[in-house]
Design a protein around this motif. Structure first.
Motif: not given
Length: 392
Positions: A300-304, A340-343
């Motif tokens: 989640v951190e890297l996604f944002h 959704s982010i994990r996927d």
């Protein structure tokens, strides 16, 4: 003494796991006996299959099929502490058990020329975890600080030890604020080097003192950094062609979570994140030591990062960490968004230079090379030569 690990059924093909050789059949038998004593002491013997090599000079060990399915399904090692009821924070013995069990589940071989060399590898991983847990730093990709009483800096040699400074104590004071009472500035990659160097120095001091003295002299002359550090001290296992399972980690592994967003990855320091696996499903957070990452929170951190990117007054691309923290907190409160982010992020990463459908999970991990007298793989440059660039 129990020593009841079973032999492989003739028709089964063992998982790679751990291989230990000996200099001849007698040495191999002695190494096997010591390994079985270790398994007995950790109450793992009933979980393990053992098989001698064809010439009697090697034994291989892996989890039994039923133990593999129960402890590390699909090579997922992140639940070992819960499944085995381990307290690796307060019990070094439990940490050793988690490390060994994860290695026994390895899809690629951990091979050692002797039981002594295996024992050093086990201790180094424990040293890395213990040091990484104590490490807290200030994130900075442009500036670096070290305790002035121990270190001097020159562009040609990096941070080297002052006369009379002990490498182990210098590394502890630099990375562990409980000792130094302050945070020093580091990039995440350099921070991992210092933790590895400390773990290696501790083991060499105990099991290979002459090589420890060489290591001390090396850091009095020139620091080994970046790609050259990787080449000298580390072995990479897994590859783009033969990727490791996404949830396979051994405590003490160094690994990279890649930023899969092409735009925000151009911000210095946000190409990805170098961390250690601490065990118990946790990864280092050197900037907030009391908040280690899980796979989910790291994803989640890297996604944002992509949602907190801006250009400063000089036009330089930056990532606002405060914005990241707020977005992460908001996402973690929504189970559907987290899923959704994990996927999206729990996919294996794309090759270097490619930003497509890949996620943040690397295909490989890194561990320390062999260290024992007579079989050590460490060769120091003695202060000469240019640092090698590490391919992404």
């Amino acid at each position: 003494m129990k020593m009841s690990a079973s032999n492989y059924p003739p028709s089964s093909r063992p998982l790679p796991g751990i291989g230990i050789r000996g200099n001849g059949p007698d040495a191999a038998r002695h190494g096997h006996h010591r390994f079985m004593e270790l398994l007995d002491g950790l109450q793992l013997a009933d979980c393990v299959q053992a098989a001698p090599g064809g010439d009697g000079s090697q034994h291989r060990y892996c989890l039994r099929p039923d133990s593999f399915a129960g402890l590390t399904p699909d090579h997922d090692t992140t639940g070992l502490c819960a499944t085995l009821g381990l307290d690796t924070q307060d019990s070094p013995r439990d940490l050793e058990k988690e490390i060994l069990t994860a290695m026994l589940a390895s899809p690629v071989p951990f091979d050692y020329p002797s039981f002594d060399e295996f024992e050093s590898a086990l201790r180094v991983r424990g040293n890395i975890v213990q040091a990484a847990r104590r490490t807290a730093l200030a994130f900075d990709t442009e500036h670096a600080e070290r305790p002035e009483a121990f270190w001097r800096y020159a562009e040609s040699s990096g941070f080297t030890l002052k006369e009379g400074a002990n490498l182990i104590e210098a590394l502890r004071l630099t990375t562990q604020p409980d000792r130094s009472k302050r945070l020093y500035s580091f990039s995440c990659y350099r921070a991992t080097e210092y933790v590895i160097l400390l773990a290696v120095a501790q083991e060499l001091q105990a099991s290979n003192p002459p090589l420890f003295e060489q290591l001390q002299r090396q850091w009095e002359t020139r620091a080994i950094m970046s790609g050259q550090f990787h080449e000298v001290f580390l072995r990479e296992y897994g590859s783009m062609d033969a990727p490791l399972p996404p949830m396979y980690y051994v405590p003490g592994d160094r690994l990279w979570f890649r930023n899969p967003d092409g735009h925000s990855s151009n911000a210095e320091g946000y190409e990805g994140s170098w961390v250690f696996y601490l065990g118990n499903g946790l990864f280092t957070n050197f900037w907030k030591r009391d908040q280690p990452f899980t796979v989910t929170t790291k994803c989640v951190e890297l996604f944002h990062w992509r949602n907190a990117t801006y250009r400063d007054d000089q036009g330089k691309l930056q990532v606002d960490d405060d914005v990241v923290d707020a977005l992460v907190a908001k996402s973690l409160s929504d189970p559907g968004e987290v899923a959704s982010i994990r996927d999206r992020m729990l996919r294996l990463r794309d090759p270097g230079g490619v930003y497509g459908d890949g996620g943040c999970i690397d295909t490989s991990r890194e561990c320390v090379r062999l260290l024992r007298p007579g079989t050590s793989e460490l060769v120091f440059p003695e202060g000469g030569g240019a640092a090698l660039a590490r391919a992404s």
